[in-house]
Design an enzyme around this catalytic site. Structure first.
Site, short mmCIF file in Angstrom:
data_model
loop_
_atom_site.label_atom_id
_atom_site.label_comp_id
_atom_site.label_asym_id
_atom_site.label_seq_id
_atom_site.Cartn_x
_atom_site.Cartn_y
_atom_site.Cartn_z
N ILE A 13 0.91 8.79 -3.47
CA ILE A 13 1.86 8.44 -4.54
C ILE A 13 2.37 7.02 -4.35
N ASP A 34 4.70 0.62 5.84
CA ASP A 34 3.93 1.85 6.07
C ASP A 34 3.42 1.85 7.51
N ALA A 35 3.48 3.00 8.15
CA ALA A 35 3.01 3.12 9.54
C ALA A 35 1.50 3.29 9.62
N THR A 37 -0.37 6.04 9.07
CA THR A 37 -0.77 7.28 9.74
C THR A 37 -2.13 7.68 9.16
N THR A 131 10.57 16.43 -3.47
CA THR A 131 9.64 17.45 -3.96
C THR A 131 10.37 18.66 -4.54
N ASP A 132 9.70 19.37 -5.43
CA ASP A 132 10.28 20.62 -5.98
C ASP A 132 10.29 21.73 -4.93
N GLU A 133 9.55 21.53 -3.81
CA GLU A 133 9.45 22.61 -2.82
C GLU A 133 10.78 22.90 -2.14
N TYR A 156 7.83 21.80 6.11
CA TYR A 156 7.78 20.62 5.25
C TYR A 156 8.95 20.61 4.28
N LYS A 160 12.25 18.06 3.89
CA LYS A 160 12.55 17.30 2.67
C LYS A 160 13.93 17.67 2.14
N ASN A 185 3.70 19.35 -7.93
CA ASN A 185 2.45 18.90 -7.29
C ASN A 185 1.76 17.80 -8.09
N LYS A 195 -5.49 18.13 0.62
CA LYS A 195 -4.76 18.88 -0.40
C LYS A 195 -5.77 19.57 -1.32
N TYR A 213 -6.68 30.33 -0.23
CA TYR A 213 -5.76 31.09 0.61
C TYR A 213 -5.36 32.39 -0.09
N ARG A 220 1.00 26.64 -9.01
CA ARG A 220 1.58 25.31 -8.87
C ARG A 220 1.62 24.65 -10.24
P1 NAD Z 1 0.97 10.89 1.70
O1 NAD Z 1 0.93 11.80 2.89
O2 NAD Z 1 -0.25 10.64 0.91
O3 NAD Z 1 1.51 9.46 2.14
C1 NAD Z 1 2.57 9.29 3.02
C2 NAD Z 1 2.60 7.81 3.46
O4 NAD Z 1 3.71 7.65 4.35
C3 NAD Z 1 1.35 7.36 4.22
O5 NAD Z 1 0.93 6.10 3.75
C4 NAD Z 1 1.82 7.28 5.67
O6 NAD Z 1 1.11 6.32 6.43
C5 NAD Z 1 3.27 6.91 5.48
N1 NAD Z 1 4.09 7.31 6.63
C6 NAD Z 1 4.12 8.52 7.25
N2 NAD Z 1 4.98 8.50 8.28
C7 NAD Z 1 5.52 7.25 8.31
C8 NAD Z 1 6.47 6.62 9.14
N3 NAD Z 1 7.06 7.27 10.17
N4 NAD Z 1 6.82 5.33 8.88
C9 NAD Z 1 6.24 4.66 7.85
N5 NAD Z 1 5.32 5.21 7.04
C10 NAD Z 1 4.96 6.49 7.27
O7 NAD Z 1 2.15 11.48 0.81
P2 NAD Z 1 2.26 11.58 -0.79
O8 NAD Z 1 1.58 12.80 -1.24
O9 NAD Z 1 1.92 10.27 -1.39
O10 NAD Z 1 3.82 11.83 -0.94
C11 NAD Z 1 4.73 10.73 -1.02
C12 NAD Z 1 6.13 11.27 -1.19
O11 NAD Z 1 6.22 12.05 -2.36
C13 NAD Z 1 6.56 12.19 -0.03
O12 NAD Z 1 7.91 11.92 0.27
C14 NAD Z 1 6.39 13.57 -0.60
O13 NAD Z 1 7.32 14.45 0.00
C15 NAD Z 1 6.71 13.34 -2.06
N6 NAD Z 1 6.06 14.27 -3.02
C16 NAD Z 1 4.70 14.49 -2.96
C17 NAD Z 1 4.11 15.34 -3.89
C18 NAD Z 1 2.63 15.58 -3.90
O14 NAD Z 1 2.15 16.42 -4.67
N7 NAD Z 1 1.84 14.87 -3.12
C19 NAD Z 1 4.90 15.96 -4.87
C20 NAD Z 1 6.27 15.71 -4.90
C21 NAD Z 1 6.83 14.85 -3.97
P1 TYD Z 2 -1.55 21.89 -1.45
O1 TYD Z 2 -2.46 20.99 -2.21
O2 TYD Z 2 -1.60 21.88 0.05
O3 TYD Z 2 -0.08 21.60 -1.97
P2 TYD Z 2 1.31 22.44 -1.71
O4 TYD Z 2 1.10 23.39 -0.60
O5 TYD Z 2 2.26 21.33 -1.34
O6 TYD Z 2 1.63 23.10 -3.01
O7 TYD Z 2 -1.85 23.39 -1.91
C1 TYD Z 2 -1.77 23.77 -3.26
C2 TYD Z 2 -2.00 25.25 -3.34
O8 TYD Z 2 -3.36 25.53 -2.95
C3 TYD Z 2 -1.13 26.06 -2.39
O9 TYD Z 2 -0.78 27.29 -3.03
C4 TYD Z 2 -2.03 26.33 -1.19
C5 TYD Z 2 -3.41 26.42 -1.83
N1 TYD Z 2 -4.53 25.95 -0.98
C6 TYD Z 2 -5.67 26.76 -0.84
O10 TYD Z 2 -5.75 27.87 -1.40
N2 TYD Z 2 -6.70 26.30 -0.08
C7 TYD Z 2 -6.65 25.09 0.55
O11 TYD Z 2 -7.63 24.71 1.27
C8 TYD Z 2 -5.48 24.27 0.40
C9 TYD Z 2 -5.36 22.93 1.08
C10 TYD Z 2 -4.45 24.74 -0.40
#
Ligand code: NAD
Ligand code: TYD
Length: 349
Positions: A13, A34-35, A37, A131-133, A156, A160, A185, A195, A213, A220
């Site tokens: 994101i 950004d670290a 990771t 997040t909505d979680e 997680y 958050k 999501n 994911k 799973y 979602r």
């Molecule tokens: P991501 O895991 O793809 O990216 C996380 C980034 O943070 C990476 O670039 C990583 O290197 C950096 N990072 C991790 N630890 C760090 C640290 N200690 N210092 C500096 N940088 C660090 O995550 P994402 O899916 O892009 O999510 C971004 C944000 O949005 C998160 O806060 C997540 O909770 C939130 N969010 C994600 C979703 C989703 O569906 N992916 C939905 C709602 C909210």
């Molecule tokens: P995910 O993409 O990990 O997002 P979140 O857990 O944050 O919602 O998972 C989305 C949904 O898919 C969740 O219900 C878990 C399921 N899932 C599987 O069934 N198989 C998989 O390999 C993964 C990664 C997720």
């Protein structure tokens, strides 16, 4: 003149958010901390890395002295805090790294902002992307609103929720100007293939099993990532200080229906026989504490700020699949090395 710190800008994101702000606001200075990771990847930002208003800094948000120094050097006027450990399955095996990054990292940024902005909070903003979680799990009916009580159930979401509480505490106690958004999501390009959606796209391409799973009945609410970052832009500029906004697409899918739709579209795109990829669906052991259903009520965002999702899901999914098919090098790059070890530890070969 705004100088904005985006944390986690090399992630999924964060990279879309950084691209939007760098391109849309040439007068803003954008610093991406950004670290790098396993989830952070500078290849996600290749198209803007030379932009004159963009700077990348490698560093860890939990290193408070380093973060304070960065604030002193750049005199940030705003923070878009995206950096986090973001994958539920990893939080189940390693909860402490989620506490460290998501809780301690957020507090370290809040503390640096508070000290730097002390006595002059005017025009400043600390925006937490959440997040909505945090709201827990829904039954068959109902939606999460901004008033829904927090009830996080995975390490997680607990981390958050904790970070959201700290953001609000800094607002109430120290009058730090904050905003929070809680989004459902996301999916789209540059999504790390741990994911569900990118993992299945990757496995369909390679004719590998699609791990579902439990019974695949969990639900979602999926939103295209560019719609999410457009909502963040809107809230950053027009939302009210101290407020929370829910972001979601009114787009609920069971995991099994979603994976079947992916199979259907990919069979067409790859010239495979209809039904071929569905054969790859494999039911596996359920995730521990697996939340049943997430669904967002985004009425506040729509009515107060006029934001609406722009894409239908089937269209967004099609764009996403095309991106992965056209970016096989990116996919090969992120699925080599450490990720391969992680995948094997979770799913076997
Ligand atoms: P991501 O895991 O793809 O990216 C996380 C980034 O943070 C990476 O670039 C990583 O290197 C950096 N990072 C991790 N630890 C760090 C640290 N200690 N210092 C500096 N940088 C660090 O995550 P994402 O899916 O892009 O999510 C971004 C944000 O949005 C998160 O806060 C997540 O909770 C939130 N969010 C994600 C979703 C989703 O569906 N992916 C939905 C709602 C909210
Ligand atoms: P995910 O993409 O990990 O997002 P979140 O857990 O944050 O919602 O998972 C989305 C949904 O898919 C969740 O219900 C878990 C399921 N899932 C599987 O069934 N198989 C998989 O390999 C993964 C990664 C997720």
């Amino acid at each position: 003149m705004e100088t904005i710190l985006i944390t986690g800008g090399a992630g999924f994101i964060g990279s879309h958010l950084t691209r939007l702000f760098v391109n849309k606001y040439p007068n803003y200075k954008i610093v991406n901390l950004d670290a790098l990771t396993y989830a952070g990847n500078l290849n996600n930002l290749k198209d803007i890395e030379q932009a004159p208003n963009y700077t990348f800094v490698k560093g860890d948000i939990t290193d408070m002295e380093f973060v304070k120094e960065l604030f002193a050097v750049h005199q940030f006027t705003g923070v878009l805090h995206c950096a986090a450990e973001s994958h539920v399955d990893r939080s189940i095996t390693d909860p402490l790294s989620f506490v460290r990054t998501n809780v301690m990292g957020t507090v370290s940024l809040l503390q640096a902002a508070k000290e730097q902005w002390k006595g002059n909070m005017e025009g400043k903003l600390f925006y937490h992307i959440s997040t909505d979680e945090v709201y827990g799990s829904l039954g068959d009916e109902g939606f999460f609103t901004e008033e829904t009580a927090y009830d996080p159930r995975s390490p997680y979401s607990a981390s958050k929720a904790s970070s959201d509480h700290f953001v609000r505490a800094y607002h109430h106690t120290y009058h730090l100007p904050v905003k929070i958004s809680n989004c459902s999501n996301n999916y789209g390009p540059f999504h790390f293939p741990e994911k569900l959606i990118p993992l299945c796209i990757h496995n369909i391409i390679n004719k590998k099993p699609l791990p579902i799973y439990g019974k695949g009945e969990n639900i979602r609410d999926w939103l295209f990532v560019e719609d999410h970052v457009r909502a963040i832009d809107t809230i950053y500029h027009n939302g009210k200080i101290g407020e929370t906004y829910n972001i979601g697409g009114h787009n609920e899918w069971t995991n099994i229906a979603l994976v079947k739709e992916l199979c259907r579209q990919m069979d067409q795109k790859l010239g495979r026989a209809a039904g071929e990829s569905e054969q790859l669906i494999t039911y596996v052991k359920d995730r521990a504490g697996h939340d049943l259903r997430y669904a967002i009520d985004a009425t506040k965002l729509k009515e107060e700020l006029g934001w609406m999702p722009s894409l239908q899901f089937e269209e967004g999914l099609s764009k996403t699949i095309d991106w992965y098919l056209n970016n096989s090098e990116w996919l090969a790059n992120v699925t080599s090395g450490d990720y391969q070890k992680y995948y094997t530890s979770l799913y076997g070969a």
